[in-house]
Design a protein around this motif. Structure first.
Motif, PDB file in Angstrom:
ATOM      1  N   PHE A  73     -71.497  -6.584   5.144  1.00 45.64           N
ATOM      2  CA  PHE A  73     -72.216  -5.807   6.141  1.00 45.64           C
ATOM      3  C   PHE A  73     -73.397  -5.113   5.476  1.00 45.64           C
ATOM      4  O   PHE A  73     -73.309  -4.645   4.346  1.00 45.64           O
TER       5      PHE A  73
ATOM      6  N   TYR B 264     -76.028  -1.915   5.968  1.00 41.13           N
ATOM      7  CA  TYR B 264     -76.252  -0.667   6.684  1.00 41.13           C
ATOM      8  C   TYR B 264     -77.564  -0.046   6.237  1.00 41.13           C
ATOM      9  O   TYR B 264     -78.065  -0.280   5.143  1.00 41.13           O
TER      10      TYR B 264
ATOM     11  N   GLN C 115     -79.222   3.914   6.134  1.00 40.76           N
ATOM     12  CA  GLN C 115     -78.886   5.318   6.282  1.00 40.76           C
ATOM     13  C   GLN C 115     -80.136   6.161   6.144  1.00 40.76           C
ATOM     14  O   GLN C 115     -80.784   6.143   5.099  1.00 40.76           O
TER      15      GLN C 115
ATOM     16  N   GLN D 185     -78.186  11.445   7.947  1.00 35.18           N
ATOM     17  CA  GLN D 185     -77.630  10.776   9.113  1.00 35.18           C
ATOM     18  C   GLN D 185     -76.553   9.796   8.683  1.00 35.18           C
ATOM     19  O   GLN D 185     -76.359   9.541   7.494  1.00 35.18           O
ATOM     20  N   SER D 186     -75.880   9.254   9.649  1.00 36.55           N
ATOM     21  CA  SER D 186     -74.784   8.350   9.340  1.00 36.55           C
ATOM     22  C   SER D 186     -75.298   6.952   9.021  1.00 36.55           C
ATOM     23  O   SER D 186     -76.485   6.672   9.096  1.00 36.55           O
ATOM     24  N   LEU D 187     -74.363   6.106   8.653  1.00 33.50           N
ATOM     25  CA  LEU D 187     -74.711   4.716   8.385  1.00 33.50           C
ATOM     26  C   LEU D 187     -74.872   3.978   9.707  1.00 33.50           C
ATOM     27  O   LEU D 187     -74.018   4.058  10.579  1.00 33.50           O
TER      28      LEU D 187
ATOM     29  N   LEU E 166     -75.138   0.263  11.225  1.00 30.58           N
ATOM     30  CA  LEU E 166     -74.948  -1.146  10.924  1.00 30.58           C
ATOM     31  C   LEU E 166     -76.163  -1.941  11.357  1.00 30.58           C
ATOM     32  O   LEU E 166     -76.604  -1.834  12.506  1.00 30.58           O
TER      33      LEU E 166
ATOM     34  N   PHE F  31     -82.474   4.173   2.939  1.00 29.20           N
ATOM     35  CA  PHE F  31     -81.383   3.878   2.003  1.00 29.20           C
ATOM     36  C   PHE F  31     -80.574   2.747   2.615  1.00 29.20           C
ATOM     37  O   PHE F  31     -80.071   2.882   3.727  1.00 29.20           O
TER      38      PHE F  31
ATOM     39  N   PHE G  91     -67.935  -0.382  -0.672  1.00 25.09           N
ATOM     40  CA  PHE G  91     -69.366  -0.224  -0.514  1.00 25.09           C
ATOM     41  C   PHE G  91     -70.116  -0.350  -1.828  1.00 25.09           C
ATOM     42  O   PHE G  91     -69.619   0.028  -2.887  1.00 25.09           O
ATOM     43  N   GLY G  92     -71.330  -0.872  -1.715  1.00 21.81           N
ATOM     44  CA  GLY G  92     -72.240  -0.852  -2.849  1.00 21.81           C
ATOM     45  C   GLY G  92     -72.786   0.555  -3.029  1.00 21.81           C
ATOM     46  O   GLY G  92     -72.574   1.430  -2.187  1.00 21.81           O
TER      47      GLY G  92
ATOM     48  N   ARG H 161     -71.246   6.497  -4.436  1.00 18.78           N
ATOM     49  CA  ARG H 161     -71.116   5.615  -3.285  1.00 18.78           C
ATOM     50  C   ARG H 161     -69.959   6.053  -2.386  1.00 18.78           C
ATOM     51  O   ARG H 161     -69.099   6.821  -2.781  1.00 18.78           O
ATOM     52  N   LEU H 162     -69.984   5.519  -1.200  1.00 20.50           N
ATOM     53  CA  LEU H 162     -68.885   5.749  -0.262  1.00 20.50           C
ATOM     54  C   LEU H 162     -67.584   5.198  -0.831  1.00 20.50           C
ATOM     55  O   LEU H 162     -67.546   4.097  -1.362  1.00 20.50           O
TER      56      LEU H 162
ATOM     57  N   TYR I 179     -66.814  10.752   6.211  1.00 22.68           N
ATOM     58  CA  TYR I 179     -67.131   9.915   7.361  1.00 22.68           C
ATOM     59  C   TYR I 179     -65.854   9.313   7.938  1.00 22.68           C
ATOM     60  O   TYR I 179     -65.046   8.744   7.208  1.00 22.68           O
TER      61      TYR I 179
ATOM     62  N   PHE J 194     -69.320   4.019  12.190  1.00 19.61           N
ATOM     63  CA  PHE J 194     -69.139   5.271  11.477  1.00 19.61           C
ATOM     64  C   PHE J 194     -69.507   6.464  12.345  1.00 19.61           C
ATOM     65  O   PHE J 194     -70.405   6.392  13.188  1.00 19.61           O
ATOM     66  N   GLY J 195     -68.824   7.554  12.106  1.00 19.43           N
ATOM     67  CA  GLY J 195     -69.235   8.810  12.690  1.00 19.43           C
ATOM     68  C   GLY J 195     -70.444   9.339  11.943  1.00 19.43           C
ATOM     69  O   GLY J 195     -70.866   8.759  10.932  1.00 19.43           O
ATOM     70  N   THR J 196     -70.991  10.417  12.418  1.00 13.09           N
ATOM     71  CA  THR J 196     -72.200  10.967  11.820  1.00 13.09           C
ATOM     72  C   THR J 196     -71.933  11.745  10.535  1.00 13.09           C
ATOM     73  O   THR J 196     -72.857  12.156   9.853  1.00 13.09           O
ATOM     74  N   GLY J 197     -70.652  11.942  10.238  1.00  9.71           N
ATOM     75  CA  GLY J 197     -70.314  12.591   8.987  1.00  9.71           C
ATOM     76  C   GLY J 197     -70.205  14.103   9.099  1.00  9.71           C
ATOM     77  O   GLY J 197     -70.868  14.742   9.916  1.00  9.71           O
TER      78      GLY J 197
END
Lengths: 117, 109
Positions: A34, A36, A38, A42-44, A46, A91, A108-109, B43-44, B86, B99-102
């Motif tokens: 996937f 994404y 960002q 803010q959120s990721l 897709l 990002f 995730f990378g 990273r996440l 998140y 994903f939620g906005t965090g």
């Protein structure tokens, strides 16, 4: 554990040029990856789902001709931002689906910070 | 359409206080829910997945289908818990993750 390596971590390019971002699964095969995007604080979001050996599935509003995705092998997916513009600065993060009896989910990378000047 | 809502952008608690990060979801099928954490400049990382019913770093999360919630809890916050959290929902077959906005958790010493 399952690790995804993403390169480059940072890239600065001129408007109109293209940039390629690589995402590799290091110790597992990723049939699905996937991509994404960002924005700050803010959120990721897709952008697209990449399946090995087939065309990527893009989310609504994402230009497939601008964000080219190639997933030619089970360990590598690439995102190419073509004819980049400053508004493409963001990002970008890739993720791979991990499947297994005791280990599944997404890994995730580390992300790529793209700056278009 | 699937949706994940995290109502709080920032949650500040004192060290040792209980923590609850809220997450509500909307999905017509059977969801797979996750919590991810992102420490500064890292990273996440997967923190929890609901199906495992595990406790990681003292955090737990219970899926409440009636309230469509998957809140993240920890009884005693530690400074090293400060990070972005998140909530994420995967549709059937892991075809799509939303994903939620965090929520930024700030633990005050």
């Amino acid at each position: 554990g399952a690790v995804v390596s993403q390169h480059p971590s940072r890239v600065i390019c001129k408007s109109g040029t293209s940039v390629k971002i690589e995402c590799r699964s290091l110790d597992f095969q990723a049939t699905t990856m996937f991509w994404y995007r960002q924005f700050p604080k803010q959120s990721l979001m897709l952008m697209a789902t990449s399946n090995e050996g087939s065309k990527a599935t893009y989310e609504q509003g994402v230009e497939k001709d601008k964000f080219l995705i190639n997933h030619a092998s089970l360990t590598l997916s690439t995102l190419t931002v073509t004819s980049a513009h400053p508004e493409d600065s963001s990002f970008y993060i890739c993720s791979a689906r991990v499947t297994g009896a005791s280990n599944y989910g997404y890994t995730f990378g580390s992300g790529t910070r793209l700056t278009v000047v | 359409a699937q949706r994940v809502t995290q109502p709080e952008k920032l949650l500040s608690v004192f060290k040792g206080a209980p923590v609850e990060l809220k997450c509500n979801y909307s999905y017509s099928g059977s969801p797979e829910l996750f919590w991810y954490v992102q420490y500064s400049r890292q990273r996440l990382q997967l923190l929890l997945r609901h199906i495992s019913r595990e406790s990681i770093k003292g955090f737990t999360a219970d899926l409440n289908k009636g309230e469509t919630s998957f809140h993240l809890k920890k009884p005693f916050a530690q400074e090293e818990d400060s990070a972005m959290y998140y909530c994420a929902l995967a549709s059937g077959g892991y075809q799509k993750v939303t994903f939620g906005t965090g929520t930024k958790l700030q633990v005050i010493p």
